[in-house]
Structures are given as C-alpha cells and as structure tokens.
Design an enzyme around this catalytic site. Sequence first.
Site, short mmCIF file in Angstrom:
data_model
loop_
_atom_site.label_atom_id
_atom_site.label_comp_id
_atom_site.label_asym_id
_atom_site.label_seq_id
_atom_site.Cartn_x
_atom_site.Cartn_y
_atom_site.Cartn_z
N ASP A 9 -23.27 -63.35 4.76
CA ASP A 9 -24.03 -62.79 5.87
C ASP A 9 -25.24 -63.68 6.13
O ASP A 9 -26.07 -63.90 5.24
CB ASP A 9 -24.48 -61.37 5.52
N ASP A 103 -22.08 -63.47 12.85
CA ASP A 103 -22.91 -64.03 11.77
C ASP A 103 -22.49 -63.62 10.37
O ASP A 103 -23.26 -63.75 9.42
CB ASP A 103 -24.38 -63.65 11.99
N GLU A 104 -21.26 -63.13 10.20
CA GLU A 104 -20.81 -62.73 8.87
C GLU A 104 -19.29 -62.83 8.77
O GLU A 104 -18.58 -62.76 9.77
CB GLU A 104 -21.28 -61.30 8.55
#
Length: 288
Positions: A9, A103-104
């Site tokens: 993350d 974003d992860e």
Amino acid sequence: MQRVIFHVDMDAFFAAIEQRDNPKLRGKPVIVGGLSKRGVVATASYEARMFGVGSAMPISKAKERCPHGIFVAPRMSVYGQVSKEMMQVFGHFSPLVEPLSIDEAFLDLSGTEKLFGPPQKTAKRLQEEVLKATKLTCSVGIAENKFLAKLCSEMNKPKGITNFLSYNIPEKLAPLPLNKLWGVGPKTLVKLHDLNLKTFGDIQRTDEETMVEHFGVHGQKLFHLVFGRDEREVTPGEQQKSIGSEMTLSEDIQGTKEVTKYMRKQCNEVAKELRKKGLRGRGVRVKI
C-alpha cells in the site's frame, strides 16, 4: 508450502506525489481533493493527518481542522502513470499481482525464498525498488492470506513492514475493533454493536450459527475472518466489472428536468466508454 501473501500500500499516494513533484510542499500539510465547497478529500499527507484530516472528509471540514493546509486539485493522469510504474516493480517479484486500487495490490510470494530470501528481506527489497522507481514510499503487510496481509499493512504506516506469518493469529486479532474487519460498513457495524459485538474477540467467542442467523452468508464470512481464515487466491488481471461516471454538484438541484440534464451527460460518458471497450452492460445503477 506456506502461502506468503504481500499487501503493498503506497503511503499517502496522491499527496506524496504532489510533494515529490513540488519541493515547496514537502513537510507541509497537503490535502488533495475537489476544491469546490462540495468537494471531498481524496488523500491527505501525514502532516495534514496530524490535524485529523482524512480521506472522504468534506473539504469544508478539512479546512476547519487544518486552515493552514495546502489544498491541491487531483491530477489523475499523473497518478495513473505512477501506478503503472509501481505495478511494473511488483511484477519483478511475482507474476501473481492483483491490483486492488490505483495505489495498492496483493502479491503472491509463495515459494520465492530461494529467489529473494525470507519474506521480511523481500519486503525491504521491494520497498527499495519502489522508492528507486517512483521516489515514493510504501508499506507492506505479510501474511498467509489476503485479509491478514491487508490488515497488517495498515498497522505501521508509513514505510512499515508488518509480518503476521509467525503469530498466533486469533489471539493477535482478538482486541481489534470490528471497523477493521473487511466487509463491515457503518450499517453492519451498528447491527454488530446492537448484538454487543465490538471486537474480533467478541465474534470469536460467539458461534457461526448466530452470525448466520443475523447476517446470512455474510455473517459466515465475517465469522471466519475474525479467526484470520481467508481462502481467496491472488488473481492477476481481473476483468473490469463496472464502468461509471460521477460528479459533485456545487448547488442543489430539484425537478425531473434538471436531474435528467445531468443524468443524460453521465449516461453519455458511460456509453462512450462502453463503446470504446466493445462492452455491453448487464444492469444500470444510479447513485445519488
């Protein structure tokens, strides 16, 4: 062979990119989001989070809590490009990469110790590679399944590595509040609290039948999750399941004519995207 799942993350992704690209913003409380009075916070830097600013908070409330904050409009095309760069780094470590959002992502690192070393060392190396490629930091959760990996990636942000592979998992999870449980939203949380269930341990001490009685199949899933059980595989390249268009109005509107005007614009945007991808929808959902 023990399963080894990473959840990676990025740390304050949008705000971190703005600070990276503009040195004047480094060390400052940066808040990325819609700048109209109806806008919401997309991401806040850690400097802004110290004042209680968080994602999905109305911009007006963020300004109350952090009046000296620097408010920045999102640059989604830039964030998308950085996301591709970080996903390429993940692909160097495993072919099994499942993006969860921009974003992860989950990575299945099972059986890679002879290539990269023990999971803790691999996570450190991954962080270094991400930093080298993007000049951004990330946090890594390491566990035997997706639920636990995502849960522990949030525990030591920013730049954290949290390893749950060797813990007594149910005992470790027992004190956690139920808002940390995947699949528990505000309504489910209220219902759980009404049943005097407030922590993972409270559900561990009840029985599966009770959870099914009150929550159906979802209750069965929650019961297994509080013990850290999750059999889902990391599935790369999962197909897109929906296409949407949304906007925030700066002023309230009323009446069919006004609503239809905005609805037609949204429908056109969705239809255009469907045509471009050669897809057909199986249903339509309107969110207000």
